[in-house]
Design a protein around this motif. Structure first.
Motif, mmCIF file in Angstrom:
data_model
loop_
_atom_site.group_PDB
_atom_site.id
_atom_site.type_symbol
_atom_site.label_atom_id
_atom_site.label_comp_id
_atom_site.label_asym_id
_atom_site.label_seq_id
_atom_site.Cartn_x
_atom_site.Cartn_y
_atom_site.Cartn_z
ATOM 1 N N ILE A 99 0.859 -0.961 0.175
ATOM 2 C CA ILE A 99 -0.067 -0.059 -0.010
ATOM 3 C C ILE A 99 0.990 1.197 0.077
ATOM 4 N N PRO A 100 0.719 2.309 -1.096
ATOM 5 C CA PRO A 100 1.886 3.066 -1.100
ATOM 6 C C PRO A 100 1.208 4.359 -0.240
ATOM 7 N N LEU A 101 2.279 5.115 0.285
ATOM 8 C CA LEU A 101 2.162 6.217 1.217
ATOM 9 C C LEU A 101 1.064 7.271 0.361
ATOM 10 N N GLN A 102 1.089 7.252 -1.140
ATOM 11 C CA GLN A 102 0.438 8.180 -1.832
ATOM 12 C C GLN A 102 -1.157 7.969 -1.801
ATOM 13 N N ASN A 103 -1.462 6.678 -1.311
ATOM 14 C CA ASN A 103 -2.702 6.258 -1.036
ATOM 15 C C ASN A 103 -3.562 7.139 -0.256
ATOM 16 N N TYR A 104 -2.848 7.231 0.899
ATOM 17 C CA TYR A 104 -3.178 7.720 2.026
ATOM 18 C C TYR A 104 -3.051 9.388 1.957
ATOM 19 N N ALA A 105 -2.287 9.946 1.272
ATOM 20 C CA ALA A 105 -2.112 11.340 0.788
ATOM 21 C C ALA A 105 -3.392 11.430 -0.115
ATOM 22 N N MET A 106 -3.525 10.976 -1.090
ATOM 23 C CA MET A 106 -4.726 11.063 -1.811
ATOM 24 C C MET A 106 -6.083 11.071 -1.149
ATOM 25 N N TRP A 107 -6.039 10.153 -0.098
ATOM 26 C CA TRP A 107 -7.166 10.018 0.578
ATOM 27 C C TRP A 107 -7.533 11.397 1.472
ATOM 28 N N PHE A 108 -6.437 11.946 2.001
ATOM 29 C CA PHE A 108 -6.425 13.292 2.689
ATOM 30 C C PHE A 108 -7.005 14.135 1.958
ATOM 31 N N ALA A 109 -6.250 14.188 0.749
ATOM 32 C CA ALA A 109 -6.448 15.474 -0.309
ATOM 33 C C ALA A 109 -7.965 15.333 -0.863
ATOM 34 N N THR A 110 -8.331 14.153 -1.298
ATOM 35 C CA THR A 110 -9.919 14.128 -1.739
ATOM 36 C C THR A 110 -10.645 14.405 -0.534
ATOM 37 N N SER A 111 -10.505 14.182 0.691
ATOM 38 C CA SER A 111 -11.350 14.090 1.635
ATOM 39 C C SER A 111 -11.514 15.736 2.037
ATOM 40 N N ALA A 112 -10.210 16.065 1.918
ATOM 41 C CA ALA A 112 -10.325 17.699 2.279
ATOM 42 C C ALA A 112 -11.056 18.342 1.446
ATOM 43 N N LEU A 113 -11.112 18.253 0.036
ATOM 44 C CA LEU A 113 -11.726 18.979 -1.002
ATOM 45 C C LEU A 113 -13.270 18.467 -0.567
ATOM 46 N N ILE A 114 -13.862 17.372 -0.383
ATOM 47 C CA ILE A 114 -15.100 16.970 -0.166
ATOM 48 C C ILE A 114 -15.764 17.724 1.051
ATOM 49 N N HIS A 115 -14.597 17.769 2.108
ATOM 50 C CA HIS A 115 -15.103 18.336 3.465
ATOM 51 C C HIS A 115 -15.188 19.834 3.223
ATOM 52 N N SER A 116 -14.684 20.500 2.246
ATOM 53 C CA SER A 116 -14.586 21.816 1.934
ATOM 54 C C SER A 116 -16.000 22.202 1.255
ATOM 55 N N LEU A 117 -16.243 21.208 0.530
ATOM 56 C CA LEU A 117 -17.761 21.529 -0.038
ATOM 57 C C LEU A 117 -18.787 21.266 0.770
ATOM 58 N N ILE A 118 -18.668 20.402 1.829
ATOM 59 C CA ILE A 118 -19.841 20.191 2.705
ATOM 60 C C ILE A 118 -19.836 21.332 3.688
ATOM 61 N N TYR A 119 -18.611 22.011 4.095
ATOM 62 C CA TYR A 119 -18.440 23.170 4.867
ATOM 63 C C TYR A 119 -19.271 24.320 4.080
ATOM 64 N N PHE A 120 -19.058 24.355 2.881
ATOM 65 C CA PHE A 120 -19.457 25.552 2.088
ATOM 66 C C PHE A 120 -21.208 25.180 1.939
ATOM 67 N N PHE A 121 -21.473 24.118 1.880
ATOM 68 C CA PHE A 121 -22.988 23.925 1.453
ATOM 69 C C PHE A 121 -23.771 23.825 3.073
ATOM 70 N N ARG A 122 -23.005 23.558 3.875
ATOM 71 C CA ARG A 122 -23.479 23.464 5.396
ATOM 72 C C ARG A 122 -24.789 22.665 5.658
ATOM 73 N N PRO A 123 -24.901 21.406 5.255
ATOM 74 C CA PRO A 123 -26.024 20.688 5.430
ATOM 75 C C PRO A 123 -26.319 20.568 6.763
ATOM 76 N N GLN A 124 -27.351 19.949 7.137
ATOM 77 C CA GLN A 124 -27.904 19.438 8.551
ATOM 78 C C GLN A 124 -27.392 18.111 8.599
ATOM 79 N N ILE A 125 -26.310 17.685 9.514
ATOM 80 C CA ILE A 125 -26.204 16.488 9.661
ATOM 81 C C ILE A 125 -26.279 15.737 11.105
ATOM 82 N N ASN A 126 -26.853 14.830 11.151
ATOM 83 C CA ASN A 126 -27.229 14.264 12.362
ATOM 84 C C ASN A 126 -26.014 13.572 13.015
#
Length: 188
Positions: free
Chosen positions: A138-165
């Protein structure tokens, strides 16, 4: 009875488990607004797309291929992998938003949780045939990409500010940790 006796049943039920987890999240989250549905579709598409590009090129995560556990594939990538990104993103966000409403924490901590969960899942998933890495490394770049993609997605979630239970978010993340932690012990 040993885990090996139940392995085929477990693998067969994996797609159903992913879909049920998502349905339970949506049902208990109770946000059926157009904005939330659009955000969900966007997260699904981002998650699926990075995985499809990753499988096709090896550039994003490293060289890997999916097994047949997740069912139907498009571009050699299971459709359900987008579902996985979707409920993990919303659930990790829900857990963190329980503790803080500050933007930088909501954009940085959920990706840390998602990447840590991926770190736990990767070796087990390989042993179960969910996917395989070139040379079983399992290459380290896998974890780096997971973090980068997750950060992009969580930036979008924050921008949309949905109601999350947050309650269902805690349950989903806790069950993921318990499930894969237990599998880690059983598969050894």
């Amino acid at each position: 009875m040993s885990f090996a006796a139940y392995k085929n049943l477990f693998l067969t039920l994996t797609p159903l488990n992913l879909l049920l987890t998502l349905l339970v999240f949506f049902k208990l989250n109770k946000d059926f607004s157009t904005k939330f549905i659009m955000l969900s579709l966007l997260i699904f598409l981002i998650g699926f797309s990075v995985e499809a590009i990753g499988v096709a090129t090896g550039v994003l995560f490293g060289n890997y291929t999916y097994g047949g556990v997740f069912g139907y594939k498009l571009f050699e990538t299971p459709i359900l992998i987008g579902v996985n990104w979707l409920f993990l993103a919303f659930s990790t966000y829900g857990v963190v938003q329980y503790f803080t409403k500050k933007a930088y924490w909501l954009v940085l901590l959920p990706p840390v949780l998602m990447t840590a969960l991926d770190f736990l899942i990767e070796p087990i998933a390989m042993k179960l045939g969910f996917w395989s890495w070139e040379n079983d490394v399992i290459p380290l770049q896998n974890y780096a990409m997971w973090f980068a993609t997750s950060a992009l997605i969580h930036s979008l979630i924050y921008f949309f500010r949905p109601q999350i239970n947050s309650k269902i978010s805690f349950v989903i993340i806790s069950l993921q940790l318990l499930f894969f932690g237990t599998l880690h012990l059983l598969v050894q």
